[in-house]
Enzyme design. Structure first.
Site, PDB file in Angstrom:
ATOM      1  N   HIS A 126       0.869  -1.185   0.000  1.00  0.00           N
ATOM      2  CA  HIS A 126       0.000   0.000   0.000  1.00  0.00           C
ATOM      3  C   HIS A 126       0.904   1.232   0.000  1.00  0.00           C
ATOM      4  O   HIS A 126       2.018   1.192   0.538  1.00  0.00           O
ATOM      5  CB  HIS A 126      -0.836  -0.056   1.276  1.00  0.00           C
ATOM      6  CG  HIS A 126      -1.901   0.966   1.403  1.00  0.00           C
ATOM      7  ND1 HIS A 126      -1.651   2.253   1.809  1.00  0.00           N
ATOM      8  CD2 HIS A 126      -3.246   0.890   1.201  1.00  0.00           C
ATOM      9  CE1 HIS A 126      -2.792   2.921   1.854  1.00  0.00           C
ATOM     10  NE2 HIS A 126      -3.776   2.126   1.487  1.00  0.00           N
ATOM     11  N   ASP A 203       3.098  -4.106   8.401  1.00  0.00           N
ATOM     12  CA  ASP A 203       1.871  -3.331   8.241  1.00  0.00           C
ATOM     13  C   ASP A 203       0.704  -4.308   8.395  1.00  0.00           C
ATOM     14  O   ASP A 203       0.413  -5.081   7.482  1.00  0.00           O
ATOM     15  CB  ASP A 203       1.888  -2.674   6.853  1.00  0.00           C
ATOM     16  CG  ASP A 203       0.556  -2.037   6.489  1.00  0.00           C
ATOM     17  OD1 ASP A 203      -0.369  -2.068   7.320  1.00  0.00           O
ATOM     18  OD2 ASP A 203       0.453  -1.516   5.368  1.00  0.00           O
ATOM     19  N   GLN A 206      -4.498  -4.872   7.179  1.00  0.00           N
ATOM     20  CA  GLN A 206      -5.504  -5.795   6.638  1.00  0.00           C
ATOM     21  C   GLN A 206      -5.518  -7.140   7.350  1.00  0.00           C
ATOM     22  O   GLN A 206      -6.252  -8.045   6.952  1.00  0.00           O
ATOM     23  CB  GLN A 206      -5.274  -6.009   5.128  1.00  0.00           C
ATOM     24  CG  GLN A 206      -5.459  -4.764   4.298  1.00  0.00           C
ATOM     25  CD  GLN A 206      -6.893  -4.219   4.346  1.00  0.00           C
ATOM     26  OE1 GLN A 206      -7.833  -4.902   4.772  1.00  0.00           O
ATOM     27  NE2 GLN A 206      -7.064  -2.975   3.924  1.00  0.00           N
ATOM     28  N   LYS A 229     -10.474  -0.372  10.652  1.00  0.00           N
ATOM     29  CA  LYS A 229     -10.571  -1.573   9.818  1.00  0.00           C
ATOM     30  C   LYS A 229     -10.824  -2.805  10.678  1.00  0.00           C
ATOM     31  O   LYS A 229     -10.759  -3.938  10.190  1.00  0.00           O
ATOM     32  CB  LYS A 229      -9.290  -1.757   9.002  1.00  0.00           C
ATOM     33  CG  LYS A 229      -9.066  -0.659   7.947  1.00  0.00           C
ATOM     34  CD  LYS A 229      -7.839  -0.962   7.124  1.00  0.00           C
ATOM     35  CE  LYS A 229      -7.317   0.219   6.347  1.00  0.00           C
ATOM     36  NZ  LYS A 229      -8.149   0.630   5.223  1.00  0.00           N
ATOM     37  N   CYS A 368      -4.729   2.344  -3.672  1.00  0.00           N
ATOM     38  CA  CYS A 368      -3.497   2.919  -3.090  1.00  0.00           C
ATOM     39  C   CYS A 368      -2.328   1.943  -3.202  1.00  0.00           C
ATOM     40  O   CYS A 368      -1.506   1.827  -2.282  1.00  0.00           O
ATOM     41  CB  CYS A 368      -3.692   3.297  -1.622  1.00  0.00           C
ATOM     42  SG  CYS A 368      -4.857   4.618  -1.362  1.00  0.00           S
TER      43      CYS A 368
HETATM   44  N1  PMP Z   1      -1.766  -0.508   4.792  1.00  0.00           N
HETATM   45  C1  PMP Z   1      -2.704  -1.234   4.202  1.00  0.00           C
HETATM   46  C2  PMP Z   1      -2.363  -2.611   3.747  1.00  0.00           C
HETATM   47  C3  PMP Z   1      -3.993  -0.715   4.029  1.00  0.00           C
HETATM   48  O1  PMP Z   1      -4.930  -1.449   3.437  1.00  0.00           O
HETATM   49  C4  PMP Z   1      -4.276   0.582   4.475  1.00  0.00           C
HETATM   50  C5  PMP Z   1      -5.655   1.203   4.291  1.00  0.00           C
HETATM   51  N2  PMP Z   1      -6.237   0.990   3.075  1.00  0.00           N
HETATM   52  C6  PMP Z   1      -3.257   1.289   5.105  1.00  0.00           C
HETATM   53  C7  PMP Z   1      -2.023   0.729   5.253  1.00  0.00           C
HETATM   54  C8  PMP Z   1      -3.487   2.686   5.614  1.00  0.00           C
HETATM   55  O2  PMP Z   1      -4.473   2.672   6.601  1.00  0.00           O
HETATM   56  P1  PMP Z   1      -5.038   4.087   7.121  1.00  0.00           P
HETATM   57  O3  PMP Z   1      -5.596   4.780   5.932  1.00  0.00           O
HETATM   58  O4  PMP Z   1      -6.080   3.700   8.105  1.00  0.00           O
HETATM   59  O5  PMP Z   1      -3.878   4.796   7.713  1.00  0.00           O
END
Ligand code: PMP
Length: 418
Positions: A126, A203, A206, A229, A368
């Site tokens: 991401h 990270d 997910q 999430k 993203c």
């Molecule tokens: N890492 C991953 C794998 C994600 O899916 C996301 C959110 N789509 C993020 C980081 C960032 O999360 P946040 O927007 O809540 O900071």
């Protein structure tokens, strides 16, 4: 009821938003990888905090100030227990996974990485687990290396091993891919990295809602996620870090709460972790809500929740693969509760808009994760992601509705060009 449905008790009544009418249809919410909905238990905990204990923390000597501080500290302890972290000071509250990753990149990065060194990430990250590392490399004169993904878009332990050199100083990897739900072997990656003396940042954005996460077992140097999430509120993130690292790191933000005293002269500033990294008034209600979301998940059973979400994703993947002209990405069984797909000749936005007419919420676009999507040679995909309240009937509605998707505004040559 099938085994898949009974894996978790019927929770739909816990989620007020699922009872709402959206243009005459109940919401079929399959965008859980973007944000999960909050159960009444979480909403009530937040409301209760504001109605009974609201004040600021670590400041007042009055009753409400002490009650707020107590809830704040109990929330941190709840997160510690949820993660099986060694101690509460290893849990830092942030506003999101993104802020957590930036904190590590900016405050730990320069301690670990210098000119000529290498930072290694995977090919499915991401942007939040890519851009902070790219910036660290630019600032320090290091090189960003990428562990390649295979023909199914999945990295492996071997793809990381192939890229570890004697200049590798840091590895950052997603526990679960937000595009296609690939579950990365983070425990093995961490073990190998540590054999080479390389710290690892995981990270977990997910992963956290779909599997038990034991940070001592994974043994990463840092592990982070966002509460929104995992059935908690927006604006609250968690960064778990090993005490030995937090102790060496300077704060990202300076101000109230993070320094016991301040003077007009230069000098070391900063309380002990975790407060060193939490300058300013914290999002206390967010932390209370996060702790309540953890209670909720543990009450259902995290293994059962993971099995439920994975079973729905597997059913969706199988049903979509069986449709003519539909491509489902990723080879693994979608254990992460996410399925990503495209309909030939139809732009993902058109598929998403079509699904919305049935009340089905999916995410469409690049998620993203532009380099990964570019690597697949597509303009984007449709992503269906599952949570505790989703049902087999919803999966089947998704499959039936995809089968009737047609070209619309986006499906012209300009927008379909990869
Ligand atoms: N890492 C991953 C794998 C994600 O899916 C996301 C959110 N789509 C993020 C980081 C960032 O999360 P946040 O927007 O809540 O900071």
């Amino acid at each position: 009821m099938t085994a898949e449905q009974t894996a978790v008790r019927d929770v739909r009544a816990d989620f007020p938003i699922l009872a709402k009418d959206l243009d005459g249809k109940p919401p079929v919410y399959l965008d859980n990888a973007a944000t999960t909905q909050m159960p009444r238990q979480v909403l009530d905990a937040i409301c209760d905090y504001y109605c009974t204990d609201n004040s600021n923390v670590e400041r007042g000597v009055h009753k409400l100030g002490m009650r707020a501080t107590d809830r704040f500290m109990r929330s941190r302890e709840r997160v510690r227990a949820f993660l099986n972290a060694a101690a509460a000071p290893e849990v830092v509250f942030t506003k999101s996974a993104t802020e957590s990753l930036n904190l590590v990149a900016q405050c730990f990065g320069p301690l670990a990485v210098s000119e000529g060194d290498e930072v290694l990430i995977s090919g499915l990250e991401h942007h939040s687990n890519l851009l902070p590392w790219r910036q660290l490399c630019v600032r320090t004169g290091a090189t960003l290396k990428v562990a390649e993904v295979d023909e199914h878009g999945e990295p492996s332990l071997e793809s990381f091993l192939a890229k570890i050199t004697d200049r590798t100083r840091l590895i950052a990897v997603a526990h679960v891919s937000n595009v296609q739900g690939t579950v990365n072997p983070v425990r093995e990656i961490v073990a190998e990295a540590h054999r080479h003396g390389v710290p690892v940042v995981v990270d977990g954005a997910q992963a956290i809602a779909h599997r038990p996460v034991d940070v001592q077992d994974i043994d990463a140097d840092f592990y982070c996620f966002s509460a929104h999430k995992m059935y908690g509120p927006h604006g609250t993130g968690v960064l778990h870090g090993k005490a030995e690292h937090f102790e060496r790191m300077a704060p990202l933000l300076l101000g109230g709460g993070m320094a016991p005293i301040a003077t007009y002269e230069d000098g070391p500033v900063g309380a002990r972790p975790p407060l060193r990294f939490e300058a300013g008034s914290p999002n206390i209600a967010g932390m209370v809500g996060t702790a309540a979301a953890m209670d909720y998940l543990d009450d259902l059973g995290r293994e059962a929740v993971g099995a439920h979400d994975a079973a729905l994703a597997a059913r969706a993947a199988e049903g979509l693969r069986a449709l003519d002209g539909v491509t489902v990405y990723g080879a693994q069984k979608p254990l992460g509760g996410i399925v990503s797909f495209n309909v030939d000749g139809v732009h993902p936005h058109d598929v998403g808009g079509h699904l919305d007419t049935f009340g089905i919420a999916t995410r469409t676009g690049v998620h993203c994760a532009t380099p990964f999507i570019d690597g697949l040679g597509i303009v984007g995909s449709v992503r269906a992601s599952f949570g505790v309240y989703n049902t087999i009937e919803e999966v089947d509605l998704l499959i039936e509705s995809v089968a009737t998707a047609e070209k619309g505004f986006w499906s012209n040559e300009r927008f379909l060009a990869g």
